[in-house]
Motif scaffolding. Structure first.
Motif, PDB file in Angstrom:
ATOM      1  N   LEU A 259      61.507 -43.060 -56.570  1.00 16.11           N
ATOM      2  CA  LEU A 259      62.850 -43.597 -56.172  1.00 16.11           C
ATOM      3  C   LEU A 259      63.126 -45.481 -55.930  1.00 16.11           C
ATOM      4  CD1 LEU A 259      63.572 -41.135 -53.193  1.00 16.11           C
ATOM      5  CD2 LEU A 259      64.428 -41.166 -55.544  1.00 16.11           C
ATOM      6  N   VAL A 260      61.545 -46.271 -56.070  1.00 15.96           N
ATOM      7  CA  VAL A 260      62.203 -47.795 -56.730  1.00 15.96           C
ATOM      8  C   VAL A 260      62.048 -47.660 -57.559  1.00 15.96           C
ATOM      9  CG1 VAL A 260      60.803 -49.492 -56.083  1.00 15.96           C
ATOM     10  CG2 VAL A 260      60.618 -48.749 -53.752  1.00 15.96           C
ATOM     11  N   ALA A 261      61.475 -47.319 -58.751  1.00 22.59           N
ATOM     12  CA  ALA A 261      60.655 -47.827 -59.621  1.00 22.59           C
ATOM     13  C   ALA A 261      62.454 -46.713 -60.638  1.00 22.59           C
ATOM     14  CB  ALA A 261      60.113 -46.435 -60.042  1.00 22.59           C
ATOM     15  N   VAL A 262      63.332 -45.878 -59.929  1.00 23.87           N
ATOM     16  CA  VAL A 262      64.300 -45.664 -60.600  1.00 23.87           C
ATOM     17  C   VAL A 262      65.439 -46.711 -59.813  1.00 23.87           C
ATOM     18  CG1 VAL A 262      66.451 -43.844 -59.458  1.00 23.87           C
ATOM     19  CG2 VAL A 262      64.172 -42.907 -60.291  1.00 23.87           C
ATOM     20  N   GLY A 263      65.570 -47.861 -59.210  1.00 25.08           N
ATOM     21  CA  GLY A 263      66.112 -48.200 -58.825  1.00 25.08           C
ATOM     22  C   GLY A 263      66.029 -49.352 -59.215  1.00 25.08           C
ATOM     23  N   LEU A 264      64.487 -49.468 -59.787  1.00 22.08           N
ATOM     24  CA  LEU A 264      64.935 -50.960 -61.054  1.00 22.08           C
ATOM     25  C   LEU A 264      64.805 -50.672 -62.100  1.00 22.08           C
ATOM     26  CD1 LEU A 264      60.282 -52.607 -60.178  1.00 22.08           C
ATOM     27  CD2 LEU A 264      62.767 -53.531 -60.227  1.00 22.08           C
ATOM     28  N   PHE A 265      64.734 -49.419 -62.493  1.00 25.25           N
ATOM     29  CA  PHE A 265      65.164 -49.355 -64.467  1.00 25.25           C
ATOM     30  C   PHE A 265      66.513 -49.365 -64.444  1.00 25.25           C
ATOM     31  CE2 PHE A 265      63.626 -44.419 -63.597  1.00 25.25           C
ATOM     32  CZ  PHE A 265      64.849 -43.985 -63.612  1.00 25.25           C
ATOM     33  N   SER A 266      67.533 -48.870 -62.850  1.00 22.17           N
ATOM     34  CA  SER A 266      68.768 -48.653 -63.348  1.00 22.17           C
ATOM     35  C   SER A 266      69.503 -49.532 -63.167  1.00 22.17           C
ATOM     36  CB  SER A 266      69.551 -47.984 -61.992  1.00 22.17           C
ATOM     37  OG  SER A 266      68.686 -46.598 -61.786  1.00 22.17           O
ATOM     38  N   VAL A 267      68.893 -50.872 -61.900  1.00 23.45           N
ATOM     39  CA  VAL A 267      68.882 -52.740 -62.822  1.00 23.45           C
ATOM     40  C   VAL A 267      69.195 -52.792 -64.141  1.00 23.45           C
ATOM     41  CG1 VAL A 267      68.321 -54.307 -61.689  1.00 23.45           C
ATOM     42  CG2 VAL A 267      68.921 -52.831 -59.977  1.00 23.45           C
ATOM     43  N   VAL A 422      62.910 -55.764 -66.659  1.00 26.88           N
ATOM     44  CA  VAL A 422      62.989 -55.089 -65.533  1.00 26.88           C
ATOM     45  C   VAL A 422      62.197 -53.439 -65.979  1.00 26.88           C
ATOM     46  CG1 VAL A 422      64.825 -53.982 -63.854  1.00 26.88           C
ATOM     47  CG2 VAL A 422      64.339 -56.547 -64.157  1.00 26.88           C
ATOM     48  N   VAL A 423      63.121 -53.205 -66.751  1.00 28.46           N
ATOM     49  CA  VAL A 423      62.301 -51.805 -67.226  1.00 28.46           C
ATOM     50  C   VAL A 423      61.208 -51.919 -67.421  1.00 28.46           C
ATOM     51  CG1 VAL A 423      63.216 -49.641 -68.861  1.00 28.46           C
ATOM     52  CG2 VAL A 423      65.463 -51.376 -68.254  1.00 28.46           C
ATOM     53  N   LEU A 424      60.209 -52.318 -67.738  1.00 31.93           N
ATOM     54  CA  LEU A 424      58.645 -52.464 -68.831  1.00 31.93           C
ATOM     55  C   LEU A 424      58.548 -52.576 -67.020  1.00 31.93           C
ATOM     56  CD1 LEU A 424      56.714 -52.579 -70.584  1.00 31.93           C
ATOM     57  CD2 LEU A 424      56.884 -55.191 -70.036  1.00 31.93           C
ATOM     58  N   ALA A 425      59.039 -53.074 -66.272  1.00 32.73           N
ATOM     59  CA  ALA A 425      58.266 -53.363 -63.887  1.00 32.73           C
ATOM     60  C   ALA A 425      58.411 -52.372 -63.823  1.00 32.73           C
ATOM     61  CB  ALA A 425      58.765 -54.203 -63.587  1.00 32.73           C
TER      62      ALA A 425
END
Length: 445
Positions: A259-267, A422-425
């Protein structure tokens, strides 16, 4: 809907789809009109951000009012009439900042109707049929949205050649307002009368619904997280927190990291899309070309949704999502690189790039819900899907305004490279925590 034939009881969906076509066209026309009036990247990003955030309080407020009054019809009619009214007054506004307010008002009233619409479409049906009915509503909205983009594309390719750009845009707003008015009149005539399905019953059943199968509507837009899902997800989440726990326990570590990854790639996605209309117009794309590019992104998602669903069934969601995130991490900065290094072929390259970005969205949209479903145990699965939707929606709102601000200060290449970073992270976090097999967590389907 008791007492009506199926054709009569669902005919009102055509009225709602017509209104949604006006919203689909206006979603891109409003920022383009603001650009013509002098708006920069930050303001356009702020418009995308308010579109993401304004609908949530509207949905909560109207959902509560509908529950208290046990009425549905007024909320649908007010939403459609407000679409017509907002779009009708836009040509009278002379300030880009006033357009920001108009855009927020548009999304407030449209999104406010979302929970009410869910209650309407399931009226008189067994819970086993709710997925099909909600899917039909989403499909009507999705295809209405694309029809609006097609109208904008055709309009700007024809009328804009006969009139100045601003005049052509203002006339299109009048046409869209008229479509909203006709949709209102049709809804008055066709809308089914007083329903009885309560929000409480919908809320009890919501977490058991098969939301990955909710039709094409959610997947036809480049960066959508439907307000209906956001509203019911937040409502579920708040109810669980008030009881002091999530039913069945808490999320495991792998799911929390995902879910943290979801937040990151959504940003990251929203950082890219927020200032995009300004970037395209400033690099020489006409209004019609901008409509075409956004239409291609939507079409890329729409065409691939069903094949992706079959592919996920065969290969699972994890590797496919990793590939899609990696593709976006390259495509986002690639748009900027092509614009700088090969401006003579940028239009053609953008067409290919936007189509591929749309394809990656289909992959991400389908696999994300599948991943959450697999990582979450049965007692908390509905709440996990609600958390996923809420996190993604919040990330979209934050990323849009950040993208506009970065573009204003540092320029578009830095913005698009940053979005890709950000998506790569997020991809790195995904691979580290979830991997290609669900991170060894229970993978129940």
């Amino acid at each position: 809907m008791t007492g009506d034939s199926p054709a009569v009881s669902e005919r009102w969906l055509l009225a709602w789809g017509t209104g949604y076509a006006a919203v689909g066209a206006a979603s891109l026309l409003l920022p383009l009109y603001a650009i013509e009036l002098g708006a920069g990247a930050f303001l356009v990003g702020a418009m995308a951000s308010t579109a993401a955030f304004a609908g949530v309080p509207g949905a909560i407020l109207w959902g509560q009012l509908a529950a208290r009054t046990r009425r549905r019809r007024p909320f649908v009619l007010v939403a459609l009439a407000s679409v017509a009214g907002v779009l009708g007054i836009v040509p009278l506004l002379g300030s880009p900042w006033s357009l920001l307010v108009a855009n927020a008002a548009l999304w407030f009233v449209v999104s406010a109707a979302a929970p009410v619409l869910n209650l309407i479409v399931v009226e008189g049906a067994d819970a086993a049929e709710w997925d099909v009915r909600i899917g039909r509503l989403n499909a009507v909205q999705g295809y209405g949205w694309v029809a609006g983009l097609v109208l904008g594309t055709v309009w700007t390719a024809t009328v804009s050649r006969l009139l100045p750009t601003v005049a052509a845009q203002e006339l299109l707003f009048v046409v869209l307002a008229a479509a909203g008015a006709m949709a209102t009149l049709a809804a008055i005539r066709w809308y089914p009368e007083r329903p009885t399905t309560s929000p409480e019953r919908f809320d009890r059943i919501y977490h058991r619904l098969n939301r990955p199968d909710w039709g094409a509507g959610r997947y036809l837009r480049a960066t959508p997280y439907g307000t209906a899902r956001l509203y019911w997800g937040i409502r579920e989440w708040i109810a669980a927190r008030r009881r002091g726990r999530r039913p069945g326990g808490s999320f495991d570590r792998t799911l929390r990291k995902y879910l943290v990854a979801v937040g990151l790639f959504s940003v990251g996605f929203a950082v890219f899309w927020g200032p995009m209309p300004v970037y395209l117009t400033e690099t020489g794309s006409s209004t019609g070309a901008v409509f075409v590019l956004f239409l291609l992104a939507n079409a890329g998602s729409a065409v691939c949704y069903s094949p992706v669903g079959r592919l996920v069934g065969k290969r699972g969601p994890y590797t496919l999502q990793a590939v899609a995130l990696g593709g976006r991490a390259l495509l986002f900065p690639g748009i900027a690189v092509v614009g700088i290094a090969a401006p003579t072929v940028a239009t053609s390259a953008n067409a290919v790039g936007f189509t591929l970005i749309g394809v990656t969205w289909a992959l991400i949209a389908v696999t994300a819900t599948g991943i959450v479903t697999r990582l979450a145990a049965e007692p908390v699965r509905g709440y996990a899907l609600g958390a996923y939707t809420a996190i993604a929606g919040i990330g979209t709102g934050l990323g849009s305004i950040v993208g506009g601000g970065v573009a204003e200060v540092a320029g578009y290449p830095a913005t698009f490279v940053g979005a890709g970073g950000v998506v790569l992270a997020a991809l790195g976090l995904f691979v580290w925590s979830v991997g290609f097999d669900g991170g060894g967590s229970r993978a129940s389907s």
